[in-house]
Design an enzyme around this catalytic site. Structure first.
Site, mmCIF file in Angstrom:
data_model
loop_
_atom_site.group_PDB
_atom_site.id
_atom_site.type_symbol
_atom_site.label_atom_id
_atom_site.label_comp_id
_atom_site.label_asym_id
_atom_site.label_seq_id
_atom_site.Cartn_x
_atom_site.Cartn_y
_atom_site.Cartn_z
ATOM 1 N N CYS A 324 -1.243 5.970 20.588
ATOM 2 C CA CYS A 324 -0.642 7.453 20.874
ATOM 3 C C CYS A 324 -1.118 8.341 22.188
ATOM 4 O O CYS A 324 -1.305 7.692 23.140
ATOM 5 C CB CYS A 324 -0.128 8.113 19.822
ATOM 6 S SG CYS A 324 1.249 9.573 19.877
ATOM 7 N N LEU A 325 -1.093 9.534 21.917
ATOM 8 C CA LEU A 325 -1.600 10.330 23.136
ATOM 9 C C LEU A 325 -3.108 10.058 23.353
ATOM 10 O O LEU A 325 -3.488 10.194 24.716
ATOM 11 C CB LEU A 325 -1.745 11.779 22.549
ATOM 12 C CG LEU A 325 -2.044 12.729 23.560
ATOM 13 C CD1 LEU A 325 -1.584 12.729 24.697
ATOM 14 C CD2 LEU A 325 -1.868 14.385 23.183
#
Length: 593
Positions: A324-325
């Site tokens: 994800c991030l």
């Protein structure tokens, strides 16, 4: 009343911490700081709206209304649709196929059939009315369609027990016990104290899965700690280990143990069992004092410090994995290392991105909340507390899938009185984190809003980085039902990076699609066999048409890919040396609330 509110806002604006400094308000440009009264007022508005900008929503609806008023042809089409719906009102389509909320057989009986059909036709009408209006910007069309859908979902007949045949039947058969149970569930969710059988007060908001007890159980030691991260090295579980280590960079929007849940579905445990030396970053949960932590801090004190430590311990190139991030950060860091914009902390053997976006031009419905007015509102929401709270973040994610996460839960748990059995994934999801003010502003502005990384404008230490500089082989995973990182957006790394890329599309959503352990029922993934590949670019739809579906976990496919891109050398496994001053896994940062 209005004058009292204005007085309160002015008083708040005059507090000693009322105005963040210029660096907080605009991340890279030397812009003039906003007026403290403006920020204080917007902070009050943001609290009322949950951080949603009423200006953004109003402008979107105004754009739609004025263009629709200037489109007589579209108006005629909508009138024809209303006439067609009126003619067919006595000939309903099968309800279950149209909307799962009305799948129960009771909805096919009068008068409930009329309720559901009226709602579905209204829903179809507004979908047609809010899309395809000539002259409306794409972003405004998405906002109008989304808000119309949210408003309609609020008044769906399935939400009201006296209009819902399934709830009425359950009430009759149980003598109302379902409603009593539903009230109890609501009290639990609100954190209210409940009497237990022994007369002692109890709260039932905890789901029973605690790191180090039921989850995050893979043995290991904390081998490094700074103000932002703890670096965990996991103990070997095989007599020999692969020479090249793995470093996992999770997102700091979530606690790291999404990748080390219960032993049977822990990615970390799986990798260690395959003979890998695994390191994991555990991010600190920031508070108000960390408001100035930015993306450069997460890059330097997070990724680069961890890479340096892993390289020092293992003396080998490192396989890197970002989720994800954390994957977006890894891509930025890999580009900076490959482009020689920094002194390389380690040599990268490979880069694996899990549900991680690098091009934010099509971020899905999460992009609905991103424009200049919305960012100003979010900044105002965070300016005093210095961070974005986990509950505020989870509220945004729930809105993206409100039909399942809000309204279906309302019916199932509060009206039918049913409660899903807690599991480790649910417990992890409730273990929220915070995002520092500066970092969150930079992330939304430079990645979501301006898409600087894909455009070649993103800077690391005042030097622009380019993803095409990355030469390490890449393994990229998207998930089919991802509301956070839509897989077609994740797929765009194929356009941006100039290296070997293995793209895999896993079944499931943003979390369940990644936590896809071998042996999990109904798991599958899509990939393009080597014999079907060419040097020419395949767009997402062309790739989807040619891809081959394979039952089982993509973990096993990834494991084989890692071996193909690793040296054949194996080393004798050495037990981890005790470091009492740092402690053992899962560390201390994971417990910060």
């Amino acid at each position: 009343m209005k004058s009292q509110q204005s007085t309160a806002v002015i008083a708040a604006a005059n507090e000693h911490h009322a105005l963040p400094d210029a660096a907080n308000c605009d991340i890279s440009e030397a812009a003039a700081p906003p007026h403290p009264l403006d920020v204080a007022w917007q902070n009050q508005v943001a609290k009322l709206t949950g951080g949603v900008s009423p200006t953004s929503v109003s402008l979107a609806w105004m754009d739609w209304f004025l263009n629709l008023a200037n489109s007589p042809g579209k108006q005629m089409d909508l009138l024809k649709l209303l006439q067609q719906q009126a003619k067919n009102c006595l000939q309903p389509a099968p309800i279950g196929a149209a909307d799962s909320r009305f799948a129960d057989a009771g909805w096919s009986q009068w008068p409930y059939q009329a309720f559901s059909q009226a709602f579905l036709r209204t829903q179809d009408f507004w979908q047609a009315a809010t899309s395809g209006v000539r002259g409306v910007s794409a972003h405004h069309e998405d906002v109008v369609s989304f808000t119309a859908r949210q408003l309609l979902d609020m008044v769906a007949p399935s939400n009201f027990p006296w209009l819902n045949p399934e709830v009425l039947a359950a009430t009759r058969s149980s003598g109302g016990k379902n409603l009593a149970s539903g009230l109890l569930h609501m009290m639990q969710d609100l954190g209210l104290e409940l009497p237990s059988q022994d007369g002692q007060a109890q709260t039932s908001t905890q789901l029973g899965y605690e790191p180090g007890r039921e989850v995050a159980l893979t043995p290991g030691n904390v081998v490094y700690r700074n103000h932002l991260i703890e670096l965990i090295q996991y103990a070997p579980q095989t007599p020999t280990v692969h020479a090249q280590p793995l470093l996992i960079v999770p997102s700091w929007i979530m606690k790291y143990y999404i990748l080390d849940l219960s032993p049977h579905n822990s990615m970390v445990a799986y990798l260690v069992s395959q003979g890998h030396t695994v390191f994991m970053i555990s991010w600190r949960n920031p508070g108000q004092e960390d408001r100035q932590l930015g993306m450069q801090d997460y890059l330097r004190s997070g990724l680069f410090d961890a890479l340096e430590q892993v390289a020092h311990i293992c003396r080998q190139p490192v396989h890197t994995i970002g989720y994800c991030l954390g994957g977006t950060l890894l891509a930025i860091g890999a580009a900076a290392i490959a482009g020689k914009r920094i002194s390389a902390p380690a040599q990268l053997a490979s880069v694996t991105l899990l549900a991680a976006q690098t091009d934010f031009s099509e971020p899905g419905e999460l992009g609905l909340f991103i424009d200049e007015s919305q960012l100003a509102m979010l900044d105002a929401l965070m300016w005093k507390q210095g961070y974005l709270d986990g509950k505020q973040m989870s509220g945004s994610f729930e809105l993206l899938n409100s039909r399942d996460l809000i309204w279906s839960k309302l019916m199932r748990e509060y009206q039918l009185g049913l409660r899903q059995e807690p599991n480790d994934l649910m417990s992890w999801n409730a273990d929220t984190t915070r995002l520092p003010y500066r970092m969150h502003s930079e992330y939304l502005k430079h990645l979501f809003l301006h898409n600087d990384l894909a455009k070649g404008h993103y800077e690391v230490d005042h030097h622009v980085v380019a993803l095409k500089d990355i030469k390490s082989p890449m393994y990229v995973v998207g998930t089919e039902r991802d509301h956070v990182s839509p897989w077609r957006s994740v797929y765009k790394i194929n356009v941006l990076a100039d290296t070997e890329i293995e793209f895999v599309l896993a079944s499931g959503g943003h979390n369940a699609g990644i936590v896809s352990e071998p042996g999990h029922a109904r798991r599958s993934f899509l990939f393009l066999p080597t014999a079907m590949r060419s040097t020419a670019y395949h767009d997402p739809e062309a790739w989807l048409q040619q891809a081959q579906r394979q039952d089982g976990s993509w973990w096993e496919h990834w494991q084989q890919w890692l071996l193909q891109h690793s040296t054949a050398k194996r080393l004798k496994a050495v037990p981890l040396a005790a470091q009492p001053e740092l402690g053992t896994a899962p560390g201390s940062y994971v417990f910060e609330k």
